[in-house]
Design a protein around this motif. Structure first.
Motif, PDB file in Angstrom:
ATOM      1  N   TRP A 157       3.399  45.102   0.117  1.00  0.00           N
ATOM      2  CA  TRP A 157       3.929  46.068   1.084  1.00  0.00           C
ATOM      3  C   TRP A 157       4.793  45.388   2.137  1.00  0.00           C
ATOM      4  O   TRP A 157       5.783  45.955   2.600  1.00  0.00           O
ATOM      5  CB  TRP A 157       2.792  46.804   1.761  1.00  0.00           C
ATOM      6  N   SER A 158       4.430  44.174   2.516  1.00  0.00           N
ATOM      7  CA  SER A 158       5.225  43.439   3.509  1.00  0.00           C
ATOM      8  C   SER A 158       6.612  43.123   2.966  1.00  0.00           C
ATOM      9  O   SER A 158       7.611  43.194   3.696  1.00  0.00           O
ATOM     10  CB  SER A 158       4.510  42.132   3.887  1.00  0.00           C
ATOM     11  N   SER A 159       6.684  42.803   1.677  1.00  0.00           N
ATOM     12  CA  SER A 159       7.960  42.413   1.075  1.00  0.00           C
ATOM     13  C   SER A 159       8.852  43.615   0.760  1.00  0.00           C
ATOM     14  O   SER A 159      10.080  43.463   0.673  1.00  0.00           O
ATOM     15  CB  SER A 159       7.722  41.612  -0.203  1.00  0.00           C
ATOM     16  N   THR A 160       8.271  44.794   0.609  1.00  0.00           N
ATOM     17  CA  THR A 160       9.055  45.977   0.227  1.00  0.00           C
ATOM     18  C   THR A 160       9.385  46.891   1.407  1.00  0.00           C
ATOM     19  O   THR A 160      10.105  47.872   1.238  1.00  0.00           O
ATOM     20  CB  THR A 160       8.288  46.801  -0.822  1.00  0.00           C
ATOM     21  N   GLY A 161       8.858  46.583   2.592  1.00  0.00           N
ATOM     22  CA  GLY A 161       9.119  47.417   3.759  1.00  0.00           C
ATOM     23  C   GLY A 161       8.142  48.573   3.928  1.00  0.00           C
ATOM     24  O   GLY A 161       8.280  49.375   4.856  1.00  0.00           O
ATOM     25  N   THR A 162       7.145  48.679   3.045  1.00  0.00           N
ATOM     26  CA  THR A 162       6.172  49.775   3.153  1.00  0.00           C
ATOM     27  C   THR A 162       5.354  49.669   4.423  1.00  0.00           C
ATOM     28  O   THR A 162       5.076  50.680   5.096  1.00  0.00           O
ATOM     29  CB  THR A 162       5.237  49.783   1.917  1.00  0.00           C
ATOM     30  N   LEU A 163       4.946  48.450   4.772  1.00  0.00           N
ATOM     31  CA  LEU A 163       4.161  48.265   6.000  1.00  0.00           C
ATOM     32  C   LEU A 163       4.955  48.691   7.229  1.00  0.00           C
ATOM     33  O   LEU A 163       4.412  49.284   8.164  1.00  0.00           O
ATOM     34  CB  LEU A 163       3.731  46.804   6.139  1.00  0.00           C
ATOM     35  N   GLU A 164       6.234  48.386   7.222  1.00  0.00           N
ATOM     36  CA  GLU A 164       7.084  48.782   8.345  1.00  0.00           C
ATOM     37  C   GLU A 164       7.164  50.298   8.452  1.00  0.00           C
ATOM     38  O   GLU A 164       7.127  50.867   9.558  1.00  0.00           O
ATOM     39  CB  GLU A 164       8.479  48.188   8.166  1.00  0.00           C
ATOM     40  N   LYS A 165       7.239  50.971   7.306  1.00  0.00           N
ATOM     41  CA  LYS A 165       7.292  52.435   7.295  1.00  0.00           C
ATOM     42  C   LYS A 165       5.986  53.037   7.810  1.00  0.00           C
ATOM     43  O   LYS A 165       5.998  53.963   8.629  1.00  0.00           O
ATOM     44  CB  LYS A 165       7.581  52.928   5.884  1.00  0.00           C
ATOM     45  N   ILE A 166       4.863  52.488   7.333  1.00  0.00           N
ATOM     46  CA  ILE A 166       3.566  52.972   7.808  1.00  0.00           C
ATOM     47  C   ILE A 166       3.419  52.711   9.295  1.00  0.00           C
ATOM     48  O   ILE A 166       2.880  53.534  10.046  1.00  0.00           O
ATOM     49  CB  ILE A 166       2.425  52.288   7.023  1.00  0.00           C
ATOM     50  N   GLY A 167       3.911  51.548   9.730  1.00  0.00           N
ATOM     51  CA  GLY A 167       3.773  51.149  11.123  1.00  0.00           C
ATOM     52  C   GLY A 167       4.500  52.036  12.112  1.00  0.00           C
ATOM     53  O   GLY A 167       4.259  51.953  13.322  1.00  0.00           O
ATOM     54  N   LYS A 168       5.403  52.883  11.636  1.00  0.00           N
ATOM     55  CA  LYS A 168       6.090  53.810  12.544  1.00  0.00           C
ATOM     56  C   LYS A 168       5.162  54.925  13.029  1.00  0.00           C
ATOM     57  O   LYS A 168       5.439  55.552  14.053  1.00  0.00           O
ATOM     58  CB  LYS A 168       7.306  54.410  11.843  1.00  0.00           C
ATOM     59  N   LYS A 169       4.087  55.187  12.280  1.00  0.00           N
ATOM     60  CA  LYS A 169       3.114  56.211  12.684  1.00  0.00           C
ATOM     61  C   LYS A 169       1.738  55.636  12.997  1.00  0.00           C
ATOM     62  O   LYS A 169       1.010  56.160  13.831  1.00  0.00           O
ATOM     63  CB  LYS A 169       2.972  57.266  11.583  1.00  0.00           C
ATOM     64  N   LYS A 170       1.361  54.567  12.295  1.00  0.00           N
ATOM     65  CA  LYS A 170       0.055  53.945  12.517  1.00  0.00           C
ATOM     66  C   LYS A 170       0.210  52.432  12.648  1.00  0.00           C
ATOM     67  O   LYS A 170       0.839  51.795  11.792  1.00  0.00           O
ATOM     68  CB  LYS A 170      -0.897  54.210  11.330  1.00  0.00           C
ATOM     69  N   GLN A 171      -0.337  51.872  13.706  1.00  0.00           N
ATOM     70  CA  GLN A 171      -0.389  50.418  13.791  1.00  0.00           C
ATOM     71  C   GLN A 171      -1.405  49.917  12.763  1.00  0.00           C
ATOM     72  O   GLN A 171      -2.507  50.446  12.663  1.00  0.00           O
ATOM     73  CB  GLN A 171      -0.787  49.959  15.189  1.00  0.00           C
TER      74      GLN A 171
END
Length: 393
Positions: A207-221
């Motif tokens: 997820w870190s390499s694909t940007g998924t974590l960044e997307k999730i992080g916009k709503k949930k830390q």
């Protein structure tokens, strides 16, 4: 009872043979068992110590199991080897209680699946008609819980988290899309349980390499279960503060926090995610134990050889393995809803949860209202409506 154990090596060119001498101090009889170290089938450098089947005598089931590498076979490394004794039939020690007591009550909050208790009582000589099962409901109103089994993600990828399929990047991507969508509509805290630390690490890295974590992080830390027990309190405190700070409509786009945890880990037992800390519990896959483990294999083989098969053809050993898995699931998903006014949704992500043999092992208060969704759309709509209705109240 006291015993003297003596391991005696025999010189042989092809097999490593030992004699295990079990000498009971209260008896003059000497019991001899032969142990044979054979090369393991997975890696040439690993060896397994198997016990003679005669060790299962009289259900006391003293079993010796150890892993030895080829270097351990040298005399200088014997201290790194181990000898383990497993009690495969606890009914031996429980039988006296059942014989002497007029009634025996076994009570607990996470006892399901119950079949292992039936195995225990029947192995101790209790007839099935004497066993009475009672399960209480929950203190919450029915509309305070929304348990779902979700078979597919937003893109239609089937959630099959079997061990052979876990490395599938399309599956990991679909899992990320699903959690990102849920984080959009679930307020407060979301706790996601993975079947192992290894898989949580793999998913997080992807997820870190694909940007998924960044997307999730916009709503949930995003928080992660820490590797050290000493760090648990700090992570939980930070998780709670983030949720409290971002309550309501959210601050800077955030509406809460996501905690990535592991079944059987530091956060799956004894930790309460009540109220805003756990509005959604996500279970990724089924956390089956390692079936190549010598200890588990001996237990399963023993049960299968001494207990009858189930009506569906499964052996008692297979049922035992299912029970270990579902007990771990039940411990984890029970972390939310801790009082009568609490509410949450429980999302089971794996197509296998739709099988009756699996979901019937859930606690009654969850299984009785479980909704199986073959597709993501209707499930997502029901979750959004669930929290919209709670917000109106």
């Amino acid at each position: 009872h006291l015993y003297t154990l003596c391991i005696v090596p025999h010189h042989h060119h092809t097999l490593h043979l030992y004699t295990l001498c079990i000498v009971p101090h209260h008896h003059h009889t000497l019991h001899l068992y032969t142990l044979c170290i054979m090369p393991h089938t997975i890696t040439p450098s690993t060896f397994t110590l198997f016990a003679s089947p005669s060790l299962h005598h009289h259900h006391f089931t003293i079993v010796t199991i150890t892993y030895l590498t080829s270097t351990m076979l040298a005399a200088d490394n014997l201290q790194t080897s181990s000898l383990k004794f497993l009690l495969l039939n606890p009914a031996v020690h429980f039988a006296s209680i059942l014989q002497e007591a007029r009634a025996v009550v076994v009570a607990g909050g996470t006892m399901q699946p119950m079949s292992e208790f039936y195995q225990l009582f029947q192995s101790a000589g209790v007839s099935p008609e004497r066993i009475v099962e009672f399960s209480c409901g929950h203190v919450i109103p029915p509309d305070h819980l929304l348990p779902l089994c979700l078979s597919k993600g937003p893109s239609g990828v089937e959630f099959d988290f079997t061990y052979q399929n876990r490395d599938n990047t399309h599956l990991i991507d679909e899992l990320g899309r699903t959690i990102a969508n849920l984080c959009m509509v679930v307020p407060g805290g979301v706790v996601c349980f993975f079947p192992s630390y290894e898989y949580e690490k793999k998913v997080h890295a992807h997820w870190s390499s694909t940007g998924t974590l960044e997307k999730i992080g916009k709503k949930k830390q995003v928080f992660r279960e820490p590797p050290a027990a000493s760090q648990v309190d700090h992570v939980l405190s930070s998780f709670a503060k983030c949720i409290q700070f971002n309550a309501g409509d959210g601050n800077q786009g955030l509406n809460g926090a996501l905690l990535l945890s592991v079944v059987g880990g530091k956060l799956s037992e004894g930790i309460n995610f009540s109220d805003e800390l756990g509005r959604c519990i996500i279970m990724v896959g089924l956390p089956y134990p390692n079936i190549t483990s010598p200890e588990l294999k001996e237990k399963m083989d023993y049960l299968s050889s001494t207990m009858p098969k189930c009506s569906d053809g499964r052996t008692a050993g297979q049922v035992y393995c299912d029970n270990l898995c579902m007990k771990a699931v039940n411990q984890s998903i029970g972390r939310s809803i801790r009082h009568s006014k609490d509410y949450a949704t429980i999302v089971l992500l794996d197509v296998r949860y739709s099988k009756p043999s699996i979901h019937k092992k859930l606690p009654t208060w969850i299984g009785s209202s479980l909704v199986i969704h073959p597709n993501f759309g209707p499930a997502f709509a029901s979750i959004r409506k669930f929290f919209t209705d709670k917000k109106k109240r």
